[in-house]
Motif scaffolding. Sequence first.
Motif: not given
Length: 263
Positions: A167-178
């Motif tokens: 609750e309360g957390l928003r995930l965003v994409d991280l470029d080159e996360s891998d």
Amino acid sequence: MSESQAAKTQLRVGLFVTCLVDLIRPSVGFAAVKLLEDAGCRVVVPPQTCCGQPAYNSGDRAAAQAIARQVIDAFADCDYVVAPSGSCAGMLAAHYPELFADEPDMALKAAAFAAKCCELTSFLVDKLGVTGVTAHYEGVAAYHDSCSGLRELGVREQPRKLLESVEGLRLVDLDESDVCCGFGGTFAVKYGELSDAIVARKSDKIAASGADTLLAGDLGCLMNMAGKLKRQGRAVKVRHVAEVLAGMTDAAAIGEPGEEQAK
């Protein structure tokens, strides 16, 4: 208690704490215990030492084998062995059998041990069927996929699936996360300049994501990225995913003032 949860209470899960968690950030270990117990497991923490990865990666096969024998014996009576680290779990699950390829009896024992070893979020989702947690965290987070967990164990969607329920957390994409953060254990020591260049690129990607919090499942990677972010003056909190999933985020983030006292 449901029948499925009752069945989980029968599981004796050994927590492989890891060296860095034990010495640097014990709160990650306590968070892992909470998550496992909330899922209905009986958690035990046998006397243990390093997983042997530094010796293995440095070519000291004899030392790595000696450590592996100790670990296998320590967790012999556990149904599963769970580590809050894809790197250490990868060593246990992927490399222990390789260490004893020339010892048929020990190879069978190592293979049986490896089959019950899991990374924390993968165990919760893939083995126990956990679909969410009851934690709360206010923030925008980006997730870094640590190399060993991703490539050796297939850990990618599991932590994200659990984080979506916070609750309360928003995930965003991280470029080159891998893409590697540049830590790699002894790699960062032997190739400091190259490691720094890699983590500098990772820091730029984190800043570009707009996240105020960086999450990952390996403390070594987190410490490396937190150090670079701090040196660059970037206001990004760095935490282990287990802490957020367990709702244990009162302590200072990794690398922040007060972290030592929070342990």
